[in-house]
Each structure stands twice: as structure tokens, then as C-alpha cells.
Motif scaffolding. Sequence first.
Motif, PDB file in Angstrom:
ATOM      1  N   SER A  89      60.352  24.140  49.329  1.00  0.00           N
ATOM      2  CA  SER A  89      59.619  23.046  48.667  1.00  0.00           C
ATOM      3  C   SER A  89      58.843  23.536  47.457  1.00  0.00           C
ATOM      4  O   SER A  89      58.678  22.807  46.478  1.00  0.00           O
ATOM      5  CB  SER A  89      58.663  22.381  49.653  1.00  0.00           C
ATOM      6  N   ARG A  90      58.377  24.765  47.509  1.00  0.00           N
ATOM      7  CA  ARG A  90      57.615  25.317  46.372  1.00  0.00           C
ATOM      8  C   ARG A  90      58.479  25.480  45.131  1.00  0.00           C
ATOM      9  O   ARG A  90      57.972  25.525  44.016  1.00  0.00           O
ATOM     10  CB  ARG A  90      56.967  26.627  46.779  1.00  0.00           C
ATOM     11  N   GLU A  91      59.783  25.538  45.311  1.00  0.00           N
ATOM     12  CA  GLU A  91      60.702  25.648  44.172  1.00  0.00           C
ATOM     13  C   GLU A  91      60.730  24.363  43.341  1.00  0.00           C
ATOM     14  O   GLU A  91      61.210  24.360  42.219  1.00  0.00           O
ATOM     15  CB  GLU A  91      62.116  25.981  44.656  1.00  0.00           C
ATOM     16  N   LEU A  92      60.212  23.287  43.908  1.00  0.00           N
ATOM     17  CA  LEU A  92      60.200  22.009  43.206  1.00  0.00           C
ATOM     18  C   LEU A  92      59.425  22.109  41.890  1.00  0.00           C
ATOM     19  O   LEU A  92      59.743  21.429  40.920  1.00  0.00           O
ATOM     20  CB  LEU A  92      59.608  20.917  44.096  1.00  0.00           C
ATOM     21  N   ASP A  93      58.415  22.981  41.853  1.00  0.00           N
ATOM     22  CA  ASP A  93      57.624  23.140  40.632  1.00  0.00           C
ATOM     23  C   ASP A  93      58.444  23.718  39.481  1.00  0.00           C
ATOM     24  O   ASP A  93      58.018  23.650  38.329  1.00  0.00           O
ATOM     25  CB  ASP A  93      56.414  24.041  40.902  1.00  0.00           C
ATOM     26  N   LEU A  94      59.617  24.268  39.784  1.00  0.00           N
ATOM     27  CA  LEU A  94      60.435  24.910  38.761  1.00  0.00           C
ATOM     28  C   LEU A  94      61.600  24.053  38.272  1.00  0.00           C
ATOM     29  O   LEU A  94      62.334  24.470  37.385  1.00  0.00           O
ATOM     30  CB  LEU A  94      60.970  26.245  39.294  1.00  0.00           C
ATOM     31  N   VAL A  95      61.760  22.857  38.829  1.00  0.00           N
ATOM     32  CA  VAL A  95      62.875  22.015  38.383  1.00  0.00           C
ATOM     33  C   VAL A  95      62.555  21.369  37.043  1.00  0.00           C
ATOM     34  O   VAL A  95      61.399  21.290  36.633  1.00  0.00           O
ATOM     35  CB  VAL A  95      63.252  20.937  39.431  1.00  0.00           C
ATOM     36  N   SER A  96      63.587  20.888  36.381  1.00  0.00           N
ATOM     37  CA  SER A  96      63.421  20.308  35.046  1.00  0.00           C
ATOM     38  C   SER A  96      62.606  19.015  35.096  1.00  0.00           C
ATOM     39  O   SER A  96      62.507  18.351  36.126  1.00  0.00           O
ATOM     40  CB  SER A  96      64.789  20.028  34.428  1.00  0.00           C
ATOM     41  N   HIS A  97      62.029  18.673  33.956  1.00  0.00           N
ATOM     42  CA  HIS A  97      61.218  17.461  33.825  1.00  0.00           C
ATOM     43  C   HIS A  97      62.040  16.223  34.182  1.00  0.00           C
ATOM     44  O   HIS A  97      61.549  15.303  34.848  1.00  0.00           O
ATOM     45  CB  HIS A  97      60.667  17.351  32.409  1.00  0.00           C
ATOM     46  N   HIS A  98      63.289  16.205  33.739  1.00  0.00           N
ATOM     47  CA  HIS A  98      64.168  15.064  34.023  1.00  0.00           C
ATOM     48  C   HIS A  98      64.352  14.875  35.529  1.00  0.00           C
ATOM     49  O   HIS A  98      64.315  13.746  36.028  1.00  0.00           O
ATOM     50  CB  HIS A  98      65.528  15.272  33.351  1.00  0.00           C
ATOM     51  N   VAL A  99      64.515  15.965  36.258  1.00  0.00           N
ATOM     52  CA  VAL A  99      64.686  15.894  37.707  1.00  0.00           C
ATOM     53  C   VAL A  99      63.408  15.370  38.350  1.00  0.00           C
ATOM     54  O   VAL A  99      63.446  14.491  39.221  1.00  0.00           O
ATOM     55  CB  VAL A  99      65.105  17.264  38.291  1.00  0.00           C
ATOM     56  N   ARG A 100      62.264  15.887  37.922  1.00  0.00           N
ATOM     57  CA  ARG A 100      60.987  15.420  38.492  1.00  0.00           C
ATOM     58  C   ARG A 100      60.771  13.941  38.216  1.00  0.00           C
ATOM     59  O   ARG A 100      60.311  13.194  39.080  1.00  0.00           O
ATOM     60  CB  ARG A 100      59.813  16.230  37.918  1.00  0.00           C
ATOM     61  N   THR A 101      61.109  13.497  37.013  1.00  0.00           N
ATOM     62  CA  THR A 101      60.959  12.095  36.659  1.00  0.00           C
ATOM     63  C   THR A 101      61.828  11.215  37.559  1.00  0.00           C
ATOM     64  O   THR A 101      61.380  10.178  38.047  1.00  0.00           O
ATOM     65  CB  THR A 101      61.326  11.875  35.178  1.00  0.00           C
ATOM     66  N   ARG A 102      63.050  11.643  37.799  1.00  0.00           N
ATOM     67  CA  ARG A 102      63.964  10.883  38.667  1.00  0.00           C
ATOM     68  C   ARG A 102      63.446  10.866  40.112  1.00  0.00           C
ATOM     69  O   ARG A 102      63.515   9.839  40.788  1.00  0.00           O
ATOM     70  CB  ARG A 102      65.371  11.489  38.591  1.00  0.00           C
TER      71      ARG A 102
END
Length: 133
Positions: free
Chosen positions: A55-68
Motif C-alpha cells: 500500500s505504501r507504493e501508492l505514493d509512487l504512482v503517477s498523478h493520472h493513476v491517483r486521479t482515477r
Amino acid sequence: KGEAHAEGEKIENPDTGLYYDEYLRQVIDVLETDKHFREKLQTADIEEIKSGKLSRELDLVSHHVRTRLDELKRQEVARLRMLIKAKMDSVQDTGLDHQALLKQFEHLNHQNPDTFEPKDLDMLIKAVSARYK
């Protein structure tokens, strides 16, 4: 995720039976669009996933992925609110506690309905894991 058939068609995974199955599938699909997260997911063992390390890897995903993911979470919260409203409408004037009903939904952080955070991924993983113990 569905596997490719010899003819190029996809075989759908069976329904997990979870009331948030569609949300779970959508979150996984979106996370797998991020190359870094997909690689981490493929190399992680089950204990890393269950412990919340992934779950901590979530901070490293792209902005587009976080927005979705944020958008998916808002849709899921809206769906749950409709379910709660329907339940409340069906049992009028029984003094049901809206917050207590929300706490029943352990697959997301209902206190933050707008953004998908590492805590949400951790809660989703733990809810699925608890179901299949």
C-alpha cells in the motif's frame, strides 16, 4: 485479471462474491496501468500485500493513476450512500446511525470520501484477505 485466450479473447474471473467486487476490480485495473506499481505487485509475496507494505507504493504512482483512483473512490462512496439511504428509507424512524452504517464498509476509509490514499488500499486488501481466511 482476465487471461488471454488463444483467439485473443479474455476470460473473465469469476465474481468474488464481495459486495464491492466491481470496485475491487476497477482499483486493481487502474493500479496495473502504472508500470512501477504493476512490477511491485508482480514481485510481492502474499505477506507483503497483507501487511500493507504494498500500500505504501501508492505514493509512487503517477498523478493520472491517483486521479482515477480518487474518482473511483468517490463513485464507490456515492454508491454506498445510496445503499444506506435505501436501507434508511425502508426502516423509517428507527433511529439508525448514519455513521454506524458507514463503519460497516471496511473496504475504504469513509472519513475521507474524496481521495484514494494508501490507507484505502490497505483497507481494501485487508477486507478481501479477511473474507478469504
